[in-house]
Design an enzyme around this catalytic site. Structure first.
Site, PDB file in Angstrom:
ATOM      1  CB  THR A   1       2.505   1.664  -4.968  1.00  0.00           C
ATOM      2  OG1 THR A   1       3.191   0.620  -3.075  1.00  0.00           O
ATOM      3  CG2 THR A   1       1.791   2.610  -5.034  1.00  0.00           C
TER       4      THR A   1
ATOM      5  CB  SER B   1       5.319  -1.503   0.597  1.00  0.00           C
ATOM      6  OG  SER B   1       4.138  -2.015   1.011  1.00  0.00           O
TER       7      SER B   1
ATOM      8  CB  THR C   1      -0.746   0.197   1.444  1.00  0.00           C
ATOM      9  OG1 THR C   1      -2.636  -0.176   0.409  1.00  0.00           O
ATOM     10  CG2 THR C   1      -0.530   1.340   1.988  1.00  0.00           C
TER      11      THR C   1
ATOM     12  CB  CYS D   1       6.186   0.650  -4.122  1.00  0.00           C
ATOM     13  SG  CYS D   1       6.242  -0.380  -2.882  1.00  0.00           S
TER      14      CYS D   1
ATOM     15  CE  LYS E   1      -4.434  -1.003  -0.504  1.00  0.00           C
ATOM     16  NZ  LYS E   1      -3.420  -1.299  -0.883  1.00  0.00           N
TER      17      LYS E   1
ATOM     18  N   GLY F   1      -6.816   6.640   6.045  1.00  0.00           N
ATOM     19  CA  GLY F   1      -6.179   5.855   5.463  1.00  0.00           C
ATOM     20  C   GLY F   1      -5.315   4.895   6.037  1.00  0.00           C
TER      21      GLY F   1
END
Length: 179
Positions: free
Chosen positions: A170, A132, A9, A167, A41, A53
């Site tokens: 993501t 992340s 995330t 990432c 989220k 979030g």
């Protein structure tokens, strides 16, 4: 029982030019497998005046968010008070101490991170970033605020996009809410 960690995330939120925005990507990963592309989220709480979030274990995140929502109701939407009371509960409750999650919380005045250790952190620059890809999104947001004329929602979107390019946890399926 599968003991692989659930990752994935990026959540970024900020207040800029009189607006508050919070966004997150939609990817949920189990080990090295993408399990879901379009997870949401981001939530609006307390009469749509507070953005939240979450990052971490999904079940833990939902449990923590429910507890936070209860504290918001108890303290009439006072974000900082609700966060501190949740942190106290988190540190002392045997069940909550086991939760592996982070919350990013924003309203028109405050930007907070509520951590898995029960800490309440209010960053100096008013930007909250977790998950992340949080540090990538944070760096992008800081530069965009300094060097562009973008509004809060646009900065959140561009920051998420930058994080998704770096990432692996993501993706580019974003949910962004604004106050």
């Amino acid at each position: 029982m599968n003991t692989e960690a659930i990752h994935g995330t990026t959540i970024i939120g900020l207040r800029h030019k009189g607006k508050t925005a919070l966004g997150g990507d939609g990817q949920v990963t189990l080990g090295s497998t993408v399990m879901k592309q379009n997870s949401n989220k981001i939530r609006k709480l307390h009469n749509n005046k507070i953005l939240v979030g979450f990052a971490g274990s999904a079940a833990d995140s939902f449990s923590l968010m429910e507890r936070f929502e209860e504290k918001l109701e108890q303290y009439q939407g006072q974000v900082v008070r609700a966060a501190v009371e949740l942190a106290k509960l988190w540190r002392t409750d045997k069940y909550l101490r086991q939760l592996e999650a982070l919350l990013a919380v924003l309203d028109g005045e405050h930007a907070l991170i509520i951590s898995g250790t029960g800490d309440v952190i209010e960053p100096d620059d008013g930007i909250v970033a977790i998950g992340s890809g949080g540090s990538y999104a944070l760096a992008a947001a800081r530069m965009l605020i300094r060097h562009t004329k973008l509004d809060a929602k646009e900065i959140v979107e561009e920051s998420l996009s930058a994080a998704s390019d770096i990432c692996i946890y993501t993706n580019k399926h974003f949910t962004i809410e604004e106050l």
